[in-house]
Motif scaffolding. Structure first.
Motif, PDB file in Angstrom:
ATOM      1  N   GLU A  48      71.068  20.220  37.770  1.00 34.26           N
ATOM      2  CA  GLU A  48      70.618  19.219  38.743  1.00 34.26           C
ATOM      3  C   GLU A  48      71.116  17.832  38.351  1.00 34.26           C
ATOM      4  OE1 GLU A  48      66.516  21.429  40.236  1.00 34.26           O
ATOM      5  OE2 GLU A  48      66.558  20.412  38.321  1.00 34.26           O
ATOM      6  N   VAL A  49      71.034  17.544  37.055  1.00 32.66           N
ATOM      7  CA  VAL A  49      71.555  16.261  36.566  1.00 32.66           C
ATOM      8  C   VAL A  49      73.049  16.163  36.858  1.00 32.66           C
ATOM      9  CG1 VAL A  49      72.114  14.980  34.451  1.00 32.66           C
ATOM     10  CG2 VAL A  49      69.801  15.880  34.782  1.00 32.66           C
ATOM     11  N   GLU A  50      73.766  17.262  36.592  1.00 31.57           N
ATOM     12  CA  GLU A  50      75.225  17.276  36.818  1.00 31.57           C
ATOM     13  C   GLU A  50      75.548  16.986  38.284  1.00 31.57           C
ATOM     14  OE1 GLU A  50      79.082  20.185  35.996  1.00 31.57           O
ATOM     15  OE2 GLU A  50      77.061  21.000  35.732  1.00 31.57           O
ATOM     16  N   ILE A  70      70.611  10.402  29.671  1.00 28.67           N
ATOM     17  CA  ILE A  70      69.880   9.585  30.646  1.00 28.67           C
ATOM     18  C   ILE A  70      68.541  10.248  30.963  1.00 28.67           C
ATOM     19  CG2 ILE A  70      70.023   8.477  32.930  1.00 28.67           C
ATOM     20  CD1 ILE A  70      72.248   7.643  30.868  1.00 28.67           C
ATOM     21  N   ALA A  71      67.501   9.448  31.065  1.00 24.37           N
ATOM     22  CA  ALA A  71      66.149   9.953  31.357  1.00 24.37           C
ATOM     23  C   ALA A  71      66.098  10.532  32.769  1.00 24.37           C
ATOM     24  CB  ALA A  71      65.147   8.806  31.227  1.00 24.37           C
ATOM     25  N   ASP A  72      65.314  11.613  32.940  1.00 20.28           N
ATOM     26  CA  ASP A  72      65.178  12.245  34.261  1.00 20.28           C
ATOM     27  C   ASP A  72      64.738  11.239  35.325  1.00 20.28           C
ATOM     28  OD1 ASP A  72      65.958  14.618  33.208  1.00 20.28           O
ATOM     29  OD2 ASP A  72      63.972  15.566  33.224  1.00 20.28           O
ATOM     30  N   ALA A  73      63.826  10.327  34.959  1.00 23.47           N
ATOM     31  CA  ALA A  73      63.322   9.347  35.936  1.00 23.47           C
ATOM     32  C   ALA A  73      64.461   8.488  36.488  1.00 23.47           C
ATOM     33  CB  ALA A  73      62.269   8.457  35.286  1.00 23.47           C
ATOM     34  N   ALA A  74      65.420   8.141  35.619  1.00 23.62           N
ATOM     35  CA  ALA A  74      66.560   7.317  36.074  1.00 23.62           C
ATOM     36  C   ALA A  74      67.424   8.106  37.061  1.00 23.62           C
ATOM     37  CB  ALA A  74      67.397   6.873  34.875  1.00 23.62           C
ATOM     38  N   TRP A  75      67.626   9.415  36.767  1.00 23.22           N
ATOM     39  CA  TRP A  75      68.415  10.249  37.702  1.00 23.22           C
ATOM     40  C   TRP A  75      67.696  10.377  39.040  1.00 23.22           C
ATOM     41  CZ3 TRP A  75      73.124  10.370  36.568  1.00 23.22           C
ATOM     42  CH2 TRP A  75      73.608  10.628  35.285  1.00 23.22           C
ATOM     43  N   LEU A  76      66.391  10.543  38.995  1.00 21.74           N
ATOM     44  CA  LEU A  76      65.622  10.707  40.240  1.00 21.74           C
ATOM     45  C   LEU A  76      65.620   9.414  41.065  1.00 21.74           C
ATOM     46  CD1 LEU A  76      62.793  12.879  38.716  1.00 21.74           C
ATOM     47  CD2 LEU A  76      64.322  13.607  40.563  1.00 21.74           C
ATOM     48  N   ASN A  77      65.577   8.272  40.386  1.00 25.59           N
ATOM     49  CA  ASN A  77      65.689   6.988  41.109  1.00 25.59           C
ATOM     50  C   ASN A  77      67.057   6.870  41.770  1.00 25.59           C
ATOM     51  OD1 ASN A  77      63.125   6.130  40.485  1.00 25.59           O
ATOM     52  ND2 ASN A  77      63.748   5.085  38.597  1.00 25.59           N
ATOM     53  N   SER A 102      58.774  14.073  50.005  1.00 24.52           N
ATOM     54  CA  SER A 102      59.271  13.154  48.974  1.00 24.52           C
ATOM     55  C   SER A 102      58.937  13.735  47.596  1.00 24.52           C
ATOM     56  CB  SER A 102      58.632  11.780  49.140  1.00 24.52           C
ATOM     57  OG  SER A 102      57.230  11.913  49.076  1.00 24.52           O
ATOM     58  N   PHE A 103      59.688  13.315  46.604  1.00 24.91           N
ATOM     59  CA  PHE A 103      59.479  13.858  45.263  1.00 24.91           C
ATOM     60  C   PHE A 103      59.004  12.768  44.315  1.00 24.91           C
ATOM     61  CE2 PHE A 103      63.921  12.672  45.829  1.00 24.91           C
ATOM     62  CZ  PHE A 103      64.127  11.804  44.770  1.00 24.91           C
ATOM     63  N   SER A 104      58.398  13.198  43.230  1.00 23.24           N
ATOM     64  CA  SER A 104      57.882  12.247  42.241  1.00 23.24           C
ATOM     65  C   SER A 104      58.955  11.962  41.194  1.00 23.24           C
ATOM     66  CB  SER A 104      56.654  12.857  41.568  1.00 23.24           C
ATOM     67  OG  SER A 104      56.435  12.235  40.328  1.00 23.24           O
ATOM     68  N   SER A 105      58.976  10.717  40.719  1.00 25.51           N
ATOM     69  CA  SER A 105      59.968  10.360  39.695  1.00 25.51           C
ATOM     70  C   SER A 105      59.582  10.912  38.324  1.00 25.51           C
ATOM     71  CB  SER A 105      60.147   8.840  39.618  1.00 25.51           C
ATOM     72  OG  SER A 105      58.924   8.235  39.299  1.00 25.51           O
ATOM     73  N   THR A 106      58.472  11.665  38.275  1.00 27.66           N
ATOM     74  CA  THR A 106      58.080  12.293  36.996  1.00 27.66           C
ATOM     75  C   THR A 106      58.540  13.744  36.925  1.00 27.66           C
ATOM     76  OG1 THR A 106      55.938  12.918  37.920  1.00 27.66           O
ATOM     77  CG2 THR A 106      56.039  10.809  36.764  1.00 27.66           C
ATOM     78  N   SER A 107      59.199  14.225  37.978  1.00 31.24           N
ATOM     79  CA  SER A 107      59.687  15.612  37.961  1.00 31.24           C
ATOM     80  C   SER A 107      60.682  15.802  36.823  1.00 31.24           C
ATOM     81  CB  SER A 107      60.405  15.939  39.277  1.00 31.24           C
ATOM     82  OG  SER A 107      59.513  15.851  40.348  1.00 31.24           O
ATOM     83  N   SER A 108      60.766  17.047  36.342  1.00 30.48           N
ATOM     84  CA  SER A 108      61.778  17.325  35.303  1.00 30.48           C
ATOM     85  C   SER A 108      63.007  17.950  35.973  1.00 30.48           C
ATOM     86  CB  SER A 108      61.209  18.278  34.259  1.00 30.48           C
ATOM     87  OG  SER A 108      60.888  19.506  34.871  1.00 30.48           O
ATOM     88  N   LEU A 109      64.170  17.727  35.371  1.00 31.64           N
ATOM     89  CA  LEU A 109      65.422  18.191  35.962  1.00 31.64           C
ATOM     90  C   LEU A 109      66.150  19.133  35.012  1.00 31.64           C
ATOM     91  CD1 LEU A 109      66.768  14.764  37.303  1.00 31.64           C
ATOM     92  CD2 LEU A 109      65.906  16.640  38.713  1.00 31.64           C
ATOM     93  N   SER A 110      66.840  20.117  35.595  1.00 31.53           N
ATOM     94  CA  SER A 110      67.697  20.996  34.782  1.00 31.53           C
ATOM     95  C   SER A 110      69.052  20.302  34.586  1.00 31.53           C
ATOM     96  CB  SER A 110      67.922  22.317  35.518  1.00 31.53           C
ATOM     97  OG  SER A 110      68.703  22.079  36.683  1.00 31.53           O
ATOM     98  N   ASP A 111      69.832  20.804  33.632  1.00 29.87           N
ATOM     99  CA  ASP A 111      71.172  20.223  33.395  1.00 29.87           C
ATOM    100  C   ASP A 111      72.035  20.283  34.643  1.00 29.87           C
ATOM    101  OD1 ASP A 111      70.422  19.748  30.833  1.00 29.87           O
ATOM    102  OD2 ASP A 111      71.569  21.398  29.921  1.00 29.87           O
TER     103      ASP A 111
END
Length: 592
Positions: A508-510, A88-95, A497-506
């Motif tokens: 954080e995604v978990e 899943i794309a980082d942007a989708a996780w951040l949304n 607030s955070f940007s939906s372009t931020s990158s995530l570590s595994d």
């Protein structure tokens, strides 16, 4: 739209575009990707292989490519033996994180005017003794189940049926008259339920002595048990109670009121309560009337000795006694009467009885009888059957006074929590009042979590020492993690607030993925009537957070965007832990 829903829609579109076939939603099966493979969600491809007329691997390859090209939520894919693993794309996780952050009770359903009404009966104490360890498991399960059903969008009514009549109550009353010298809770300094429990034990002691004496005089033991003067007097008292003898009734009322005051104190300490309390003394006559009504309709039959029975042989069961030959009622009759009263009081859609598994047969029969008598929820009634709870040193018997008392157990848990905190020096900077309050929250949390994390259907061993551990699958471990997060958030200047372009570590995604599963855990716990499902979810989420916290700094992160994301993750982990633990009736402290 949830990530799963986006992928489901895209997969349906993919099958249509690639193979010209319309498929229903239920055909698109998504699972969490197994930890040894790369990816977050896995699409099971086998249902589409025939349509594609290609091998599972080729089908998965084509579907994967379509999804990457046409679904923003998916960044890449890999294929393992016909299983399509999707990243899943980082942007989708951040949304998704932003959606979780918006809702105070993310994953829980709101109750509306037309929500179904679920009634849950639990506790069911006798007024001849205090609540014990078995009652603790019963009350904690009942209360938690009520919170879980409500979080699934049901209206809930919590009820209790108090067994306040019968020979066992008369035994305590008679013993108090004979040996009590007018003792009261005030003069003795004892809680009312404990005082009356002592007289129940006293009756048994004197009764055994009488039986022993009669046996020594040459009487057969069975006959001695019936002929002992004390038991005869207790039976006489019961007859007087049934005939509304003013003296017996006045004594019964006075002693029961002592017990109710004691029960209320215990329930308050335990953090449980009821919307409506029913009393057997008010329901048994209704039950008799309902049975007579069933008899007139030909649903039951009267035998020669005047007793009334239900023939259940067509249901693969035996015959069930409903009224004795002298016209007195049995437990089944009382349960029918209670059901009648409840049905008049509330428009019940579902009825759940929280009662130990030794009563499995009773509820099988009750369900059939209520259905015969026309209660719309009779057939579907739920017996939430649970196993025994024991301590490492064995079972409990209330007649002999070796019962594990609920009040003593709760006090022990709070004292243990205080001792552990004092020894660890965790509370050095707190006031005495704070130390005691946190000891109460942690001690009670340890007790509740240890009992509720076990599958209710199983017998369990309750070990007080194990339950207070600050590591492992315990209440204090989860509470401590919540307190740690709250401490981090207090130190943070503010959460931007955070940007939906931020990158995530595994990791954080978990964590985001684990938080997103809370709603499914609540729904499953409601379907299975399983508080242990919520307990285990809270533990898993806590473990994942602690692994993340071990590997990544939050407050010392220099990248402001990453720090903002981590603070929002931490804040929402704390929120979900708090909400999840509340479904178990467990408080979480702000500091520990």
């Amino acid at each position: 739209m949830k990530i799963e829903e986006q992928i489901q829609s895209a997969a349906i579109a993919a099958v249509k575009a690639l193979y010209g076939q319309e498929v229903p939603e239920k055909m698109v099966q998504l699972q969490k990707t197994r930890s040894e493979f790369e990816g977050n969600l896995t699409l099971v491809v086998f249902p589409f292989v025939k349509m594609a007329r290609k091998s599972p691997e080729q089908t998965a390859q084509e579907l994967g490519q379509y999804l990457v090209d046409n679904c923003e939520a998916i960044s890449k894919f890999n294929v393992v033996k016909g299983f399509l693993n999707l990243s899943i794309a980082d942007a989708a996780w951040l949304n998704l994180l932003a959606d979780i952050d918006k809702e105070d009770h993310y994953g829980e359903k709101a109750v509306s005017e037309d929500s179904p009404l679920v009634m849950i009966e639990y506790s069911s104490p006798n007024t001849n003794k205090p609540l014990h360890l078995g009652h603790v498991r019963n009350n904690l399960l009942g209360w938690s189940l009520a919170q879980i059903m409500q979080a699934n969008g049901n209206k809930v009514v919590k009820t209790n049926i108090v067994n306040d009549r019968g020979i066992h109550i008369c035994k305590s009353m008679l013993a108090w008259l004979k040996y009590g010298n007018g003792e009261t809770p005030e003069t003795s300094g004892k809680k009312g339920d404990h005082l009356i429990g002592d007289y129940y034990v006293a009756f048994d002691k004197h009764y055994r002595e009488e039986v022993k004496e009669l046996v020594a005089q040459g009487m057969d033991e069975e006959k001695a048990k019936q002929e002992a003067p004390l038991i005869k007097e207790a039976h006489d008292m019961l007859v007087k109670w049934e005939n509304n003898d003013p003296e017996v009734r006045a004594l019964w009322e006075k002693m029961n009121n002592w017990v109710y005051a004691g029960f209320d104190e215990t329930y308050k300490k335990m953090g449980v309560g009821f919307d409506k309390i029913y009393y057997e003394s008010q329901t048994y006559l209704k039950g008799k009337a309902k049975v007579e009504e069933g008899l007139a309709k030909g649903l039951f039959e009267r035998h020669e000795d005047n007793s009334v029975w239900a023939d259940l042989t067509n249901e693969g069961l035996d015959q069930k006694l409903l009224l004795r030959s002298d016209g007195t009622s049995v437990y089944m009759t009382q349960d029918i009467g209670t059901a009648e009263m409840r049905f008049q009081d509330y428009p019940i859609d579902k009825m759940i009885y929280v009662v130990g598994n030794e009563q499995n047969y009773h509820f099988q029969v009750l369900s059939i009888l209520l259905d015969r008598l026309g209660f719309k929820w009779g057939k579907e009634l739920v017996h939430f059957s649970y196993g025994m709870v024991e301590l490492p040193n064995g079972k409990m018997k209330s007649r002999e006074g070796t019962v594990v008392d609920a009040d003593d157990l709760m006090q022990l848990m709070v004292e243990d929590a205080r001792r552990v905190s004092d020894e660890a020096g965790k509370n050095a900077d707190m006031t005495e009042e704070e130390k005691q309050e946190i000891a109460r929250i942690v001690g009670m949390g340890a007790l509740k979590y240890f009992i509720l994390k076990v599958d209710a259907r199983k017998n369990m061993l309750f070990n007080p020492e194990e339950s207070i551990d600050f590591n492992g699958n315990t209440g204090p471990f989860i509470q401590y993690t919540h307190a740690r997060i709250r401490s981090i958030l207090r130190k943070a200047p503010s959460i931007s607030s955070f940007s939906s372009t931020s990158s995530l570590s595994d990791k954080e995604v978990e964590l985001i993925q684990k938080m997103s599963e809370y709603g499914a855990a609540v729904e499953q716990a409601g379907k299975d009537y399983s508080p242990s499902g919520i307990a285990n979810y809270c533990y898993e989420l806590t473990k994942v957070f602690n692994q993340f916290y071990h590997d990544y700094s939050i407050l010392n992160e220099e990248d402001e965007q990453k720090k903002a994301v981590r603070l929002v993750i931490a804040k929402n982990v704390a929120k979900i832990i708090k909400n999840g633990m509340a479904l178990l009736g467990i408080e979480v402290p702000e500091r520990m």
